[in-house]
Write an enzyme that holds these catalytic residues in place. Structure first.
Site, PDB file in Angstrom:
ATOM      1  N   CYS A  38       0.849  -1.197   0.000  1.00 46.77           N
ATOM      2  CA  CYS A  38       0.000   0.000   0.000  1.00 46.77           C
ATOM      3  C   CYS A  38       0.886   1.249   0.000  1.00 46.77           C
ATOM      4  CB  CYS A  38      -0.901   0.006   1.243  1.00 46.77           C
ATOM      5  SG  CYS A  38      -1.987   1.450   1.376  1.00 46.77           S
ATOM      6  N   SER A  40       0.567   3.934   1.687  1.00 48.41           N
ATOM      7  CA  SER A  40       0.766   4.560   3.000  1.00 48.41           C
ATOM      8  C   SER A  40       2.153   4.210   3.567  1.00 48.41           C
ATOM      9  CB  SER A  40      -0.310   4.112   3.984  1.00 48.41           C
ATOM     10  OG  SER A  40      -1.572   4.550   3.547  1.00 48.41           O
ATOM     11  N   HIS A  43       4.703   6.312   1.859  1.00 45.33           N
ATOM     12  CA  HIS A  43       4.782   7.693   2.359  1.00 45.33           C
ATOM     13  C   HIS A  43       5.780   7.761   3.526  1.00 45.33           C
ATOM     14  CE1 HIS A  43       1.570   9.084  -0.153  1.00 45.33           C
ATOM     15  NE2 HIS A  43       0.587   8.517   0.514  1.00 45.33           N
ATOM     16  N   HIS A  59       0.774  -2.575   6.873  1.00 42.35           N
ATOM     17  CA  HIS A  59      -0.469  -2.410   7.640  1.00 42.35           C
ATOM     18  C   HIS A  59      -1.635  -3.097   6.951  1.00 42.35           C
ATOM     19  CE1 HIS A  59      -0.661   0.608   4.531  1.00 42.35           C
ATOM     20  NE2 HIS A  59      -1.974   0.588   4.674  1.00 42.35           N
ATOM     21  N   CYS A 164      -6.777  -3.495   4.295  1.00 38.53           N
ATOM     22  CA  CYS A 164      -6.700  -2.059   3.988  1.00 38.53           C
ATOM     23  C   CYS A 164      -7.465  -1.703   2.736  1.00 38.53           C
ATOM     24  CB  CYS A 164      -5.274  -1.503   3.912  1.00 38.53           C
ATOM     25  SG  CYS A 164      -5.331   0.282   3.541  1.00 38.53           S
TER      26      CYS A 164
END
Ligand code: CND
Ligand code: ZN
Length: 364
Positions: A38, A40, A43, A59, A164
């Protein structure tokens, strides 16, 4: 156990042996079965999001319960679980008012478990848990409320994605926007999460679903998940294109699913008067978007954030499981790349490489 550790932003993850302590009260020790790639996590790797380091990221995960700490009653060794990156305390204002995705205790304990300590370390060095999941590793210790049981034969990669991108994307359409039948929808950013907004809109019988992405291959892929029209902002002004496709009005619902002020403004400006703008993507820290306050008033737009699909993970992930089993959500088709844990840096280079769909680590 082996884990991929981020020591410093803009450095590769280091695959190495680290220690994982046994679960304490209310915690569960899980053997990781699948972990999704993902944005995220990216980032954090790029320094676009703040997180305590060193950390084990990941996650979007699933696995099998190995053992449980004292007092755990919801899962037993051998159970298969989806891991939630917002486990909940059950006592704060938000848990009590049905918004467990906003749990205060979770927000107040970043990078650790609920007791503000980590089970992850390397010798004396503490290693943080991203989202209380930390599934870029062979095993994890997570809070009991971060475990959502699924059937023992439910496929682990699909379970991870429900952890997610499916719940975040479908939930944005279903629980946050509450898309009404026949309405017009534009989705800005059609990666792993955006594709799930697209298929959430299809599930809710939206009339027009406009996929917006800078990558032609991803736009074509989105058509397979229910997009009815596509717009490539590198070829034409996306706001003008969305207005043209919606009789000059703008879309009833727009979604930002990349993570930048630029795409947020595209979504905002492409919504019709009285329309709803849902922001799912996480823009880099320090980024700001200029919204004209008078236009906000006169156009009566609604601008909303959406965390974890505005879902109640323990209640709503089983709904995603059922929708998948009923053939109403396509999760199999989302999985286009699989990796071993030791290929994780490559997996993150590939997320920007332009191939559509989601990558998943399936071998640890
Ligand atoms: P992924 O990288 O898979 O998709 C992003 C997509 O955006 C890609 O298809 C890009 O081609 C596309 N894109 C890039 N620039 C533009 C642009 N200017 N206009 C239109 N499209 C563009 O990312 P992901 O789907 O894994 O994640 C998307 C965002 O959602 C990201 O910011 C991630 O951190 C965030 C997110 C939020 C939540 C939540 O709870 N709100 C949960 N998980 C992820
Ligand atoms: Zn995510």
């Amino acid at each position: 156990m082996k884990a991929a550790v981020l020591y410093e932003a803009n450095q590769p993850l280091v695959l190495e042996d680290i220690e994982l302590d046994p679960p304490k009260a209310g915690e569960v020790h899980v053997k990781i079965g699948a972990a999704g790639i993902c944005r995220s996590d990216l980032h954090v790797m790029k320094g676009e999001a703040n997180h305590l380091l060193p950390a084990v990221l990941g996650h979007e995960g699933s696995g099998t319960v190995l053992d449980v700490g004292p007092g755990v009653s919801r899962v037993r060794p051998g159970d298969r679980v989806i891991l939630s990156f917002v486990p909940y305390c059950g006592h704060c204002h938000f848990c009590l008012t049905g918004r467990a995705n906003l749990c205060d205790l979770h927000g107040a304990t970043p990078g650790t478990l609920f007791d503000k300590t980590t089970r992850l370390h390397k010798g004396a060095q503490r290693i943080h848990h991203y989202g209380k999941v930390a599934c870029f590793a062979q095993e994890a210790v997570v809070p009991e409320t971060g475990c959502i049981p699924v059937a023992k034969d439910f496929p682990l990669p699909q379970a991870a994605l429900i952890g997610c991108c499916v719940t975040t994307g479908v939930g944005a359409a279903m629980f946050n926007a509450k898309i009404t039948p026949g309405s017009t929808v534009a989705v800005v950013g059609c990666g792993g999460v955006g594709l799930n907004v697209v298929q959430g809109a299809r599930l809710l019988n939206a009339g027009k679903v406009i996929a917006v992405d800078i990558n032609e291959g991803k736009l074509e892929f989105a058509m397979g998940f229910g997009a009815t029209h596509t717009v490539n902002p590198t070829l034409r002004d996306p706001v003008a294109a969305i207005k043209e496709l919606t009789g000059g009005l703008g879309a009833d619902y727009t979604f930002e699913v990349f993570g930048s002020s630029e795409t947020l403004l595209t979504a905002y400006n492409a919504a019709r008067k009285g329309g709803t703008v849902v922001v799912v993507g996480l823009a880099p820290v320090g980024d700001n978007a200029a919204i004209d306050p008078v236009a906000l008033v006169r156009q009566e737009k609604t601008l909303k954030g959406c965390y974890y699909g505005s879902s109640r993970p323990a209640l709503d992930m089983p709904v995603m499981v059922q929708l998948y089993q009923a053939g109403k959500l396509d999760i199999d088709g989302l999985i286009t790349r699989t990796y071993r844990l030791d290929q994780i840096n490559q997996a993150y280079r590939d997320i920007d490489g332009g191939e559509a769909g989601r990558g998943v680590i399936t071998q640890f």
